[in-house]
Design a protein around this motif. Structure first.
Motif, PDB file in Angstrom:
ATOM      1  N   PHE A   1      97.584  39.264 -77.210  1.00  0.00           N
ATOM      2  CA  PHE A   1      98.926  38.829 -77.600  1.00  0.00           C
ATOM      3  C   PHE A   1      99.280  39.434 -78.951  1.00  0.00           C
ATOM      4  N   THR A   2     100.570  39.694 -79.130  1.00  0.00           N
ATOM      5  CA  THR A   2     101.083  40.159 -80.415  1.00  0.00           C
ATOM      6  C   THR A   2     102.464  39.549 -80.642  1.00  0.00           C
ATOM      7  N   ALA A   3     102.695  39.094 -81.860  1.00  0.00           N
ATOM      8  CA  ALA A   3     104.026  38.669 -82.290  1.00  0.00           C
ATOM      9  C   ALA A   3     104.296  39.335 -83.633  1.00  0.00           C
TER      10      ALA A   3
ATOM     11  N   LYS B   1     119.136  33.368-104.988  1.00  0.00           N
ATOM     12  CA  LYS B   1     118.178  33.231-106.095  1.00  0.00           C
ATOM     13  C   LYS B   1     117.082  34.276-105.954  1.00  0.00           C
ATOM     14  N   LYS B   2     117.474  35.499-105.696  1.00  0.00           N
ATOM     15  CA  LYS B   2     116.528  36.563-105.382  1.00  0.00           C
ATOM     16  C   LYS B   2     115.490  36.780-106.481  1.00  0.00           C
ATOM     17  N   GLU B   3     115.888  36.580-107.711  1.00  0.00           N
ATOM     18  CA  GLU B   3     114.953  36.834-108.814  1.00  0.00           C
ATOM     19  C   GLU B   3     113.919  35.714-108.964  1.00  0.00           C
ATOM     20  N   ARG B   4     114.163  34.583-108.329  1.00  0.00           N
ATOM     21  CA  ARG B   4     113.261  33.448-108.422  1.00  0.00           C
ATOM     22  C   ARG B   4     111.959  33.714-107.666  1.00  0.00           C
ATOM     23  N   SER B   5     110.868  33.289-108.216  1.00  0.00           N
ATOM     24  CA  SER B   5     109.575  33.448-107.558  1.00  0.00           C
ATOM     25  C   SER B   5     109.415  32.405-106.458  1.00  0.00           C
ATOM     26  N   CYS B   6     108.753  32.799-105.405  1.00  0.00           N
ATOM     27  CA  CYS B   6     108.466  31.880-104.296  1.00  0.00           C
ATOM     28  C   CYS B   6     106.976  31.554-104.249  1.00  0.00           C
ATOM     29  N   ARG B   7     106.254  31.907-105.280  1.00  0.00           N
ATOM     30  CA  ARG B   7     104.801  31.698-105.274  1.00  0.00           C
ATOM     31  C   ARG B   7     104.457  30.260-104.927  1.00  0.00           C
ATOM     32  N   GLY B   8     103.390  30.135-104.165  1.00  0.00           N
ATOM     33  CA  GLY B   8     102.954  28.816-103.745  1.00  0.00           C
ATOM     34  C   GLY B   8     103.537  28.387-102.415  1.00  0.00           C
ATOM     35  N   ASN B   9     104.522  29.118-101.922  1.00  0.00           N
ATOM     36  CA  ASN B   9     105.100  28.813-100.624  1.00  0.00           C
ATOM     37  C   ASN B   9     104.353  29.600 -99.554  1.00  0.00           C
ATOM     38  N   ARG B  10     104.022  28.926 -98.471  1.00  0.00           N
ATOM     39  CA  ARG B  10     103.172  29.505 -97.431  1.00  0.00           C
ATOM     40  C   ARG B  10     103.909  29.512 -96.099  1.00  0.00           C
ATOM     41  N   LEU B  11     103.614  30.534 -95.289  1.00  0.00           N
ATOM     42  CA  LEU B  11     104.179  30.670 -93.962  1.00  0.00           C
ATOM     43  C   LEU B  11     103.048  31.010 -93.000  1.00  0.00           C
ATOM     44  N   ARG B  12     103.003  30.286 -91.866  1.00  0.00           N
ATOM     45  CA  ARG B  12     102.018  30.595 -90.826  1.00  0.00           C
ATOM     46  C   ARG B  12     102.758  30.978 -89.554  1.00  0.00           C
ATOM     47  N   VAL B  13     102.261  32.011 -88.889  1.00  0.00           N
ATOM     48  CA  VAL B  13     102.751  32.388 -87.570  1.00  0.00           C
ATOM     49  C   VAL B  13     101.573  32.240 -86.630  1.00  0.00           C
ATOM     50  N   LEU B  14     101.803  31.515 -85.524  1.00  0.00           N
ATOM     51  CA  LEU B  14     100.734  31.209 -84.581  1.00  0.00           C
ATOM     52  C   LEU B  14     101.159  31.559 -83.163  1.00  0.00           C
ATOM     53  N   ILE B  15     100.198  31.931 -82.352  1.00  0.00           N
ATOM     54  CA  ILE B  15     100.386  32.009 -80.907  1.00  0.00           C
ATOM     55  C   ILE B  15      99.443  30.953 -80.355  1.00  0.00           C
ATOM     56  N   CYS B  16     100.026  29.902 -79.769  1.00  0.00           N
ATOM     57  CA  CYS B  16      99.255  28.727 -79.360  1.00  0.00           C
ATOM     58  C   CYS B  16      99.255  28.569 -77.847  1.00  0.00           C
ATOM     59  N   VAL B  17      98.162  28.013 -77.336  1.00  0.00           N
ATOM     60  CA  VAL B  17      98.036  27.700 -75.920  1.00  0.00           C
ATOM     61  C   VAL B  17      98.461  26.254 -75.706  1.00  0.00           C
TER      62      VAL B  17
ATOM     63  N   LEU C   1      93.092  36.058 -76.408  1.00  0.00           N
ATOM     64  CA  LEU C   1      92.849  34.669 -76.003  1.00  0.00           C
ATOM     65  C   LEU C   1      92.424  34.650 -74.546  1.00  0.00           C
ATOM     66  N   TYR C   2      91.480  33.763 -74.208  1.00  0.00           N
ATOM     67  CA  TYR C   2      91.145  33.536 -72.816  1.00  0.00           C
ATOM     68  C   TYR C   2      92.045  32.411 -72.326  1.00  0.00           C
ATOM     69  N   MET C   3      92.730  32.658 -71.206  1.00  0.00           N
ATOM     70  CA  MET C   3      93.636  31.646 -70.655  1.00  0.00           C
ATOM     71  C   MET C   3      93.285  31.372 -69.205  1.00  0.00           C
ATOM     72  N   GLN C   4      93.352  30.106 -68.824  1.00  0.00           N
ATOM     73  CA  GLN C   4      93.203  29.718 -67.430  1.00  0.00           C
ATOM     74  C   GLN C   4      94.534  29.965 -66.727  1.00  0.00           C
TER      75      GLN C   4
ATOM     76  N   ALA D   1     102.340  40.541 -74.506  1.00  0.00           N
ATOM     77  CA  ALA D   1     100.988  40.244 -74.024  1.00  0.00           C
ATOM     78  C   ALA D   1     100.634  41.194 -72.902  1.00  0.00           C
ATOM     79  N   ILE D   2      99.335  41.439 -72.755  1.00  0.00           N
ATOM     80  CA  ILE D   2      98.811  42.259 -71.658  1.00  0.00           C
ATOM     81  C   ILE D   2      97.519  41.616 -71.180  1.00  0.00           C
ATOM     82  N   LEU D   3      97.373  41.494 -69.867  1.00  0.00           N
ATOM     83  CA  LEU D   3      96.115  41.014 -69.296  1.00  0.00           C
ATOM     84  C   LEU D   3      95.091  42.130 -69.426  1.00  0.00           C
TER      85      LEU D   3
END
Length: 187
Positions: free
Chosen positions: A92-94, A105-121, A152-155, A182-184
């Motif tokens: 899988f790829t996203a 507020k482009k000049e403002r720092s965003c440090r400490g802010n987190r982003l997660r991208v997941l591919i979930c079953v 990922l292994y999928m049933q 995705a590709i099998l």
């Protein structure tokens, strides 16, 4: 047993010979393999992900003009869920193109802010196998790209989909045209 036909063509004026040979070929030597289950799609519209929320991405399309593909069954473009037609290992790829909601507020720092991208079953990112990438946001207002890829292994009958976990203190926008594929690989 596979029969192989050999054709020999000669210069103009000479005969064309055709002979048939019986030869057992190793199935692994066959030059073509059929991809049974695969897809590559894109998000149809911009998707807003509110601050401190986790959201499943939906509303995809397959842009035929760009020669993207869809083989087999299982892809629901509306829900964004891919249901495995057969048990096996899938890659899988996203790839998401993202803009933060803090453009003024482009000049403002965003440090400490987190982003997660997941591919979930089965939409159970905490309890099942999943693929995950985490990014720390360095500056606000910029367009950036984040990708997650893996196997990922999928049933048969299980589904996978893309989630964005926005732990930042502001809204993020997933740009239209972000990719999911995705590709099998095998069973």
């Amino acid at each position: 047993m596979v029969k192989e036909q050999v054709k020999t063509h000669r210069k103009a004026g000479e005969e064309c010979e055709e002979e048939e040979e019986s030869d057992e070929r190793n199935p692994q030597d066959q030059s073509h393999h059929h991809v049974e289950a695969a897809f590559h799609c894109r998000t149809r519209e911009n998707i807003s992900v509110e601050k401190r929320t986790q959201q499943e991405l939906q509303f995809y399309y397959i842009p035929e003009a760009e020669r993207m593909f869809h083989r087999g069954s299982g892809l629901n473009l509306t829900s964004g869920q891919y249901t495995a037609p057969t048990a096996g290992y899938y890659t899988f790829t996203a790839t998401l193109h993202i803009v933060s909601g803090e453009q003024r507020k482009k000049e403002r720092s965003c440090r400490g802010n987190r982003l997660r991208v997941l591919i979930c079953v089965q939409s159970r990112c905490q309890h099942n196998s999943n693929l995950e990438t985490v990014s720390q946001l360095e500056s606000c207002g910029d367009l950036f790209t984040i990708s997650v890829t893996g196997v990922l292994y999928m049933q048969a009958g299980q589904y996978a989909s893309v989630f964005v976990d926005n732990a930042a203190g502001f809204t993020l926008t997933i740009q239209s045209g972000s990719d999911f594929s995705a590709i099998l690989l095998g069973v």
